[in-house]
Design a protein around this motif. Structure first.
Motif, PDB file in Angstrom:
ATOM      1  N   ARG A  65      -9.831   2.029 -10.445  1.00 23.37           N
ATOM      2  CA  ARG A  65      -8.831   1.785 -11.483  1.00 23.37           C
ATOM      3  C   ARG A  65      -9.368   0.842 -12.548  1.00 23.37           C
ATOM      4  NH1 ARG A  65      -3.299   1.325  -7.807  1.00 23.37           N
ATOM      5  NH2 ARG A  65      -3.850   3.042  -6.406  1.00 23.37           N
ATOM      6  N   ASP A  82      -8.506   8.140   1.492  1.00 27.40           N
ATOM      7  CA  ASP A  82      -8.821   6.710   1.614  1.00 27.40           C
ATOM      8  C   ASP A  82      -7.589   5.928   2.059  1.00 27.40           C
ATOM      9  OD1 ASP A  82     -11.328   7.296   0.650  1.00 27.40           O
ATOM     10  OD2 ASP A  82     -10.848   6.735  -1.416  1.00 27.40           O
ATOM     11  N   LEU A 115       0.834  -1.208   0.000  1.00 28.21           N
ATOM     12  CA  LEU A 115       0.000   0.000   0.000  1.00 28.21           C
ATOM     13  C   LEU A 115       0.869   1.259   0.000  1.00 28.21           C
ATOM     14  CD1 LEU A 115      -2.806  -0.975   2.560  1.00 28.21           C
ATOM     15  CD2 LEU A 115      -2.908  -1.048   0.068  1.00 28.21           C
ATOM     16  N   GLN A 166     -10.978  -2.535   0.724  1.00 27.50           N
ATOM     17  CA  GLN A 166     -10.283  -1.653  -0.230  1.00 27.50           C
ATOM     18  C   GLN A 166      -8.793  -1.976  -0.282  1.00 27.50           C
ATOM     19  OE1 GLN A 166     -11.084   2.479   0.834  1.00 27.50           O
ATOM     20  NE2 GLN A 166     -13.209   1.928   1.207  1.00 27.50           N
ATOM     21  N   ALA A 167      -8.203  -2.173   0.894  1.00 26.45           N
ATOM     22  CA  ALA A 167      -6.769  -2.496   0.943  1.00 26.45           C
ATOM     23  C   ALA A 167      -6.511  -3.812   0.201  1.00 26.45           C
ATOM     24  CB  ALA A 167      -6.296  -2.583   2.392  1.00 26.45           C
ATOM     25  N   ARG A 190      -9.014  10.598  -9.415  1.00 25.09           N
ATOM     26  CA  ARG A 190      -9.415   9.557  -8.461  1.00 25.09           C
ATOM     27  C   ARG A 190      -9.437   8.200  -9.148  1.00 25.09           C
ATOM     28  NH1 ARG A 190     -14.215  11.826  -4.692  1.00 25.09           N
ATOM     29  NH2 ARG A 190     -13.127  13.609  -3.823  1.00 25.09           N
ATOM     30  N   GLY A 191      -8.580   8.046 -10.136  1.00 25.98           N
ATOM     31  CA  GLY A 191      -8.567   6.779 -10.857  1.00 25.98           C
ATOM     32  C   GLY A 191      -7.337   6.651 -11.721  1.00 25.98           C
ATOM     33  N   ILE A 250      -6.519  -3.311  -3.522  1.00 27.71           N
ATOM     34  CA  ILE A 250      -5.263  -2.773  -4.073  1.00 27.71           C
ATOM     35  C   ILE A 250      -4.279  -3.920  -4.299  1.00 27.71           C
ATOM     36  CG2 ILE A 250      -3.263  -1.289  -3.589  1.00 27.71           C
ATOM     37  CD1 ILE A 250      -5.650   0.389  -4.175  1.00 27.71           C
ATOM     38  N   ALA A 264     -12.443   1.427  -5.205  1.00 26.73           N
ATOM     39  CA  ALA A 264     -13.672   1.956  -4.629  1.00 26.73           C
ATOM     40  C   ALA A 264     -13.405   3.382  -4.186  1.00 26.73           C
ATOM     41  CB  ALA A 264     -14.101   1.107  -3.434  1.00 26.73           C
ATOM     42  N   CYS A 265     -14.453   4.076  -3.807  1.00 32.18           N
ATOM     43  CA  CYS A 265     -14.340   5.427  -3.239  1.00 32.18           C
ATOM     44  C   CYS A 265     -13.525   6.344  -4.151  1.00 32.18           C
ATOM     45  CB  CYS A 265     -13.731   5.377  -1.835  1.00 32.18           C
ATOM     46  SG  CYS A 265     -14.553   4.235  -0.727  1.00 32.18           S
ATOM     47  N   ARG A 266     -12.428   6.881  -3.619  1.00 35.58           N
ATOM     48  CA  ARG A 266     -11.650   7.872  -4.372  1.00 35.58           C
ATOM     49  C   ARG A 266     -10.533   7.235  -5.187  1.00 35.58           C
ATOM     50  NH1 ARG A 266     -12.683   9.306   0.613  1.00 35.58           N
ATOM     51  NH2 ARG A 266     -13.925  11.168   1.042  1.00 35.58           N
ATOM     52  N   ASP A 267     -10.581   5.932  -5.361  1.00 36.67           N
ATOM     53  CA  ASP A 267      -9.484   5.242  -6.049  1.00 36.67           C
ATOM     54  C   ASP A 267     -10.057   4.101  -6.885  1.00 36.67           C
ATOM     55  OD1 ASP A 267      -7.125   4.135  -6.889  1.00 36.67           O
ATOM     56  OD2 ASP A 267      -6.251   3.911  -4.902  1.00 36.67           O
ATOM     57  N   GLY A 309      -6.111  12.094  -5.788  1.00 36.68           N
ATOM     58  CA  GLY A 309      -7.325  12.383  -5.023  1.00 36.68           C
ATOM     59  C   GLY A 309      -7.673  11.356  -3.967  1.00 36.68           C
ATOM     60  N   SER A 310      -6.984  10.210  -3.964  1.00 37.72           N
ATOM     61  CA  SER A 310      -7.428   9.172  -3.031  1.00 37.72           C
ATOM     62  C   SER A 310      -6.613   9.124  -1.750  1.00 37.72           C
ATOM     63  CB  SER A 310      -7.461   7.809  -3.722  1.00 37.72           C
ATOM     64  OG  SER A 310      -6.204   7.462  -4.201  1.00 37.72           O
ATOM     65  N   PRO A 355      -3.777   7.460  -7.397  1.00 39.03           N
ATOM     66  CA  PRO A 355      -4.301   8.726  -7.902  1.00 39.03           C
ATOM     67  C   PRO A 355      -4.252   9.765  -6.782  1.00 39.03           C
ATOM     68  CG  PRO A 355      -5.863   6.919  -8.284  1.00 39.03           C
ATOM     69  CD  PRO A 355      -4.796   6.396  -7.381  1.00 39.03           C
ATOM     70  N   GLN A 357      -6.786   3.403   5.211  1.00 39.35           N
ATOM     71  CA  GLN A 357      -6.294   2.025   5.058  1.00 39.35           C
ATOM     72  C   GLN A 357      -5.047   1.805   5.910  1.00 39.35           C
ATOM     73  OE1 GLN A 357      -5.873   1.597   0.760  1.00 39.35           O
ATOM     74  NE2 GLN A 357      -7.939   2.380   0.504  1.00 39.35           N
ATOM     75  N   THR A 400     -12.829  -0.649   4.633  1.00 40.60           N
ATOM     76  CA  THR A 400     -11.458  -0.174   4.438  1.00 40.60           C
ATOM     77  C   THR A 400     -10.512  -1.345   4.191  1.00 40.60           C
ATOM     78  OG1 THR A 400     -11.905   1.741   5.823  1.00 40.60           O
ATOM     79  CG2 THR A 400      -9.604   1.178   5.497  1.00 40.60           C
TER      80      THR A 400
END
Lengths: 497, 497
Positions: free
Chosen positions: B241, A41, A26, B21-22, B222-223, B25, B236-239, A37-38, A35, A45, B18
């Protein structure tokens, strides 16, 4: 056969190791891919992952297992794993969670303020927030505990088992020898010449760097090379990643961060697979880790032997360099210059920048100076060590983010790394006949073999002091570094140092 | 004000979100960046992360909170979060951990065997391992529970609240209408022509795709867009891809995976920030998610309106296409061809490939066929639906990895997605006057606005059936898709369908 308690401890240690690896990915992602903007988040994490790692490390069960195993007879490996796990468990358990969170918040605020303070070159903007960070470090150190002096508790996080009284002695001898040497060299005319003008595309430089790292022994099947603003090495086990930064006007620029980070990576890739996920597959300390990066970057990467083989390859990749002689290139990559900025410093002056920071830290945590005194104390020492007056805070005590981030005790490991590197380099050359000749013939395998055998494969089996003694037959001795500098730069400048 | 229990539930839900999300990634990294040699480490990281997520989701505390909150009056949002969290908690708690691990092991073995079986085009090589996977799915479904038929328990994982008796009805009507249409089109001469010969560098294609995704509304702050063997959307959220795959001989190739994945990504980016980390910021179902990707890929991306604006831009990026007329290009991206392979199928025949798989799955889990019967049943249905005999297992029942991975119940969501997409598309056009004109003028904002308002912002607030009814005023109706195909391809081929 290992006891049930030992097997359970090992399983828990490996689970924590696996979580740390996941968290490491991470962090790598954040610095290379994420990105912009994230960021919020990712911060969440990190917080959740750290929380889980802390929860598992400090669980009741972990305490019970450690206490039980201390009464058992363990294998040699088992004893190391227990020793290092207990150390980690003790450090994690020592500091109350609320204090950790408060420090984390204060550091985050100070780091934000630091960006503005540096831009405005105004220490006053940072001072109250930095003072809070320092105050909390005092508190944290008290919780961790120490024998001689509070600073040892801070140092221990980065250089386990090190004592500041030993570092004081080494650094004070080093300063006495190094300041006059640096001064002499800096009074000579600068030997650096311009590189052939041109734009050297990043793609070609990337291919060159990948070839160089592979030649050093970096296994790209278990690693990667990417780009980031500040080069770093991350990862563990079968996934070790380095980053570099390119300069399109000078393709020699990236060679040194690349060799530096690949040096770190070779250390990580040199641990034994059977120990993966345990302290026996982790670096001894920040100082020993830095010794691996600096040895490759400086002792190898800035040597005549290395470039006698590699400069023809370099010229093949960048034909414009046919206009620059091998001698001029060697002088270019070994230019010594007076600089206010640590990260721009050459290998002669770098340690003076570090020892200055160490002196400021020691004075702070011995209560000899207070936070508001930092700029004047910094400037006083800077002129003493580097011979020029500091003109503004941005080029002075505001240049590094470390202190705002609470990282007191980190700086001295840079110089320890340089000293370990010189001592390892000397030992390798003494123990491996023809080592420099083989490097000049394009083969760094013998050097890597020596490092694998004497440093890498041990992981955290020994503390830094023991490791250095076992590998070199002698305790840490700054003279190896001093002699290395004297010989190399005496020859380069044609002066007696 | 929310109760203490509700606040605690929300905190736990967000922590799990959260962690997911981790873990996401780590999966993204595995498919785009991870060095090949580190697969064993990553497998351990996934196992530990899944274990922790499962442990937190099924904790006693979670059960206590859910039971307590079911007796309380919650806000509208709170009720949705409780409903979906209970659903997730129930599913995670229903299946014994040992069974999950056994299934995971069996699937891993079957997936390895599948690679070899497909290469050798020999179903027999996979059969015993696949039979084990299927047997374990029966067991898992029994633990999850069902009302009408066991298959519903499997379906529910991918399309929550869906019932196979409803899907049976829709699919059987769709088949009746679609088979003759497809047959008619396939009997016409193929309209596809060759694209201008050339090598279209990946860098230029990447820039084009980034511009296209941004034009669609994909927020690259954000992507990200990367490359992988099989395009996918994650995050998800602000990330958020996406990945794509390029064809250097045909730059139109990447447009469709790019618009497909960007369609998924727009859904993820369309959730409301205040709900991040909760079910109110998650997709309704695989089918609804697929509707978003297919709507952009097909209804927009393969339309005359879209290319009337975008083809000049495309030709600017790839000047060689000045040799290909807009009409020829439109026919090229809408070519209908008989194919054995689902992933190569066009929008006319695609659903026939899917319904065949659904029929096989239904027959298996109704005990109407056994594992060894799969190839013959597949081949029988294939000839019935697509009019050509299957010649070998590799082009037949061995082409997809899904079943070896235990993913029974997944396939029907592809066709549900296509049907939802056509119905949403029809509703958007009816409700937004001039929608296609604005697309032809280069503005997809009105369409995105409709999707944001009617689909995206709701997250999991409604099940798929309710969402479709609210957005379109009608229950799922396959006729929207059938009419879309008839009109578009009738015009394209100049025939009456």
């Amino acid at each position: 056969m290992a006891s049930a308690e030992y097997r359970e401890l090992l399983e828990r240690v490996r689970e924590i190791g696996t979580l740390e690896q996941a968290a490491g990915i991470l962090t790598w992602d954040e610095r290379t891919c994420m990105p912009p903007g994230s960021a919020p988040d990712r911060a969440k994490q990190h917080a959740v992952m750290s929380g889980i790692i802390h929860e598992r490390l400090t669980s009741k069960e972990m305490g019970r297992l450690i206490r039980a195993l201390k009464k058992q007879e363990l294998s040699v490996d088992g004893a190391v794993i227990l020793r290092e796990t207990e150390r980690k468990w003790r450090l994690a358990s020592a500091v109350p969670g609320d204090l950790v969170k408060e420090a984390s918040r204060a550091q985050s605020e100070a780091m934000n303020a630091w960006v503005k303070a540096r831009a405005g070159s105004d220490f006053g903007m940072l001072e109250p927030l930095l003072d809070k960070v320092i105050g909390l470090r005092f508190e944290i150190a008290e919780h961790i505990g120490y024998e001689d002096t509070l600073y040892d508790a801070l140092l221990d996080e980065y250089e386990p088992y090190a004592k500041s009284k030993d570092i004081d002695a080494v650094f004070s001898r080093l300063k006495k020898k190094l300041i006059p040497i640096a001064s002499k060299i800096l009074n000579e005319p600068c030997l650096d010449g311009a590189v052939p003008k041109g734009t050297y595309p990043v793609e070609a430089q990337g291919a060159f760097v990948a070839g160089l790292a592979a030649d050093m022994g970096f296994d790209l099947n278990r690693g990667r090379i990417d780009v980031s603003a500040h080069p770093f090495t991350s990862g563990a086990c079968r996934d070790v990643r380095i980053t570099v930064r390119y300069n399109e006007a000078d393709p020699s620029y990236v060679v040194f961060p690349a060799m530096h980070e690949a040096g770190h990576a070779l250390y990580e890739q040199g641990f034994l697979e059977k120990y993966y996920g345990t302290p026996l597959a982790e670096g001894v300390s920040m100082g020993i880790h830095e010794s691996q990066s600096r040895l490759w970057e400086n002792m190898v990467g800035r040597s005549e032997a290395f470039w006698s083989f590699y400069y023809p390859k370099f010229r093949q990749a960048y034909p414009a360099f046919k206009k620059m002689s091998p001698g001029a290139f060697y002088r270019h990559v070994n230019a010594v210059k007076r600089s206010y900025i640590r990260t721009d410093a050459d290998e002669v002056t770098y340690n003076l920048h570090i020892m200055l920071r160490y002196d400021v830290e020691r004075a702070l945590f011995e209560n000899k100076i207070k936070t508001p005194d930092i700029p004047s104390y910094w400037n006083e020492l800077f002129e003493k060590y580097l011979g020029i007056p500091v003109t503004d805070d941005a080029s002075g005590c505001l240049q590094d983010i470390h202190w705002s981030g609470g990282n007191f005790g980190y700086f001295p490991t840079y110089t320890l790394g340089n000293l370990y590197a010189a001592q390892f380099w000397h030992a390798a050359k003494s123990q491996v006949p023809g080592l420099e000749d083989s490097i000049a013939a394009g083969d760094t395998g013998a050097l890597l073999g020596w490092l694998r055998k004497n440093v890498h494969r041990h992981g955290k089996r020994y503390g830094a002091a023991t490791l250095v003694k076992k590998a070199t037959g002698e305790a840490l001795n700054e003279d190896y570094f001093v002699r290395y500098i004297k010989e190399k730069y005496g020859k380069l400048y044609g002066i007696s140092l």
